[in-house]
Design a protein around this motif. Structure first.
Motif, short mmCIF file in Angstrom:
data_model
loop_
_atom_site.label_atom_id
_atom_site.label_comp_id
_atom_site.label_asym_id
_atom_site.label_seq_id
_atom_site.Cartn_x
_atom_site.Cartn_y
_atom_site.Cartn_z
N SER A 154 1.30 6.69 11.54
CA SER A 154 2.16 7.84 11.77
C SER A 154 3.15 8.02 10.63
O SER A 154 3.43 7.07 9.87
N VAL A 155 3.71 9.23 10.53
CA VAL A 155 4.73 9.50 9.51
C VAL A 155 5.94 8.60 9.76
O VAL A 155 6.55 8.09 8.82
N TYR B 162 4.92 11.79 2.55
CA TYR B 162 4.80 10.90 3.71
C TYR B 162 3.61 11.29 4.58
O TYR B 162 2.88 10.41 5.08
N LYS B 163 3.40 12.58 4.78
CA LYS B 163 2.28 13.02 5.62
C LYS B 163 0.94 12.62 5.01
O LYS B 163 0.00 12.24 5.72
N GLU B 164 0.84 12.71 3.68
CA GLU B 164 -0.40 12.34 3.00
C GLU B 164 -0.66 10.83 3.11
O GLU B 164 -1.79 10.40 3.31
N GLU C 92 0.84 -1.20 0.00
CA GLU C 92 0.00 0.00 0.00
C GLU C 92 0.87 1.25 0.00
O GLU C 92 0.63 2.20 -0.76
N VAL C 93 1.88 1.26 0.87
CA VAL C 93 2.79 2.42 0.94
C VAL C 93 3.53 2.58 -0.37
O VAL C 93 3.69 3.70 -0.89
N LEU C 94 3.98 1.47 -0.95
CA LEU C 94 4.69 1.51 -2.23
C LEU C 94 3.85 2.17 -3.31
O LEU C 94 4.33 3.06 -4.03
N ARG C 95 2.60 1.78 -3.42
CA ARG C 95 1.73 2.35 -4.46
C ARG C 95 1.53 3.85 -4.26
O ARG C 95 1.53 4.61 -5.23
N LEU C 96 1.35 4.26 -3.02
CA LEU C 96 1.12 5.68 -2.75
C LEU C 96 2.39 6.50 -3.00
O LEU C 96 2.31 7.62 -3.53
#
Length: 248
Positions: free
Chosen positions: A215-216, A205-207, A194-198
């Protein structure tokens, strides 16, 4: 007849009930909280009348939405067990709702599960939402009692399809031109994906932290883990890697 109601808690498509709402104990004591997502108000009203008599059916309709943004807002606020999702919606369609709800579907303790409910029986629509994470797909010709049964089955983790639609899914996933197993992707956890796609889509990072409710610092940890597992040096290389695999 599309409904342009704002998801602000003031009108039909905006009304939401919190996780603690009281309801009856119909359907043999079973209980399920549901959100209706469809851009036709009259259809939502009809479904609500058919399945939403909680004392009889065990189904509590806790929110409604008429487009993608409303859907994400209401689903996030109510955290239902099941979302009845139309495929064709203003703002990007059902697939976009699924994409933006990935973290809720991945929650191991309180997963939000999606059941597509559409007038369309086109193979591309069926396959698109299933690949997006929906647990099933039924058409609007379904009876009220069968729809209630399908909702409870999806709540329990089953995959549910109208009879002729199951073949589309089996054919799609058995297709010889299906992509091969990606061993690099298999090294990543669901949250890391999920993080990779975003990251690949350009989110800060905040978004990402806001969208995934973490958390960031946790985002930074996931990015570091992804870079290490994929043997990449920075987010630019990560973005190129994701784009090459059509993950963006």
């Amino acid at each position: 007849m599309s409904d342009a109601t704002e998801a602000n808690g003031t009108t039909g498509a905006a009304e939401v009930a919190g996780p603690g709402s009281d309801a009856g104990s119909g359907a043999g004591g079973r209980q399920v909280r549901v959100v209706l997502v469809d851009d036709h108000r009259m259809f939502r009203t009809g479904v609500q009348a058919e399945i939403g008599q909680t004392e009889r059916t065990g189904v509590e309709v806790v929110g409604e939405a008429a487009d993608v943004d409303q859907a994400v807002t209401v689903i996030t606020a109510t955290r239902p067990e099941v979302v009845l999702l139309d495929v064709h919606l203003p703002g990007g369609g059902g697939v976009e709702v699924l994409r933006r709800s990935a973290s809720l579907m991945a929650d191991t303790e309180r997963p939000v599960r999606f059941l597509a409910l559409s007038v369309s029986d086109a193979a591309e629509d069926v396959i698109g939402v299933i690949r997006g994470g929906a647990r099933g797909y039924v058409t609007k010709t379904i009876t009220g009692s069968d729809l209630i049964d399908s909702i409870f089955r999806v709540q329990e983790g089953d995959a549910v399809f109208s009879p002729r639609l199951a073949g589309f899914v089996l054919d799609a996933f058995a297709s010889t031109d299906a992509p091969p197993v990606d061993e690099d992707m298999d090294r990543l956890t669901q949250r890391e994906r999920e993080v990779l796609r975003l990251i690949a889509r350009g989110y800060a990072y905040k978004e990402i932290a806001k969208q995934l409710f973490i958390s960031v610092k946790t985002v930074e940890s996931h990015v570091s883990a992804v870079l290490r597992k994929l043997q990449l040096s920075n987010r630019h290389e990560l973005t190129r890697w994701a784009t090459a695999r059509r993950l963006v």
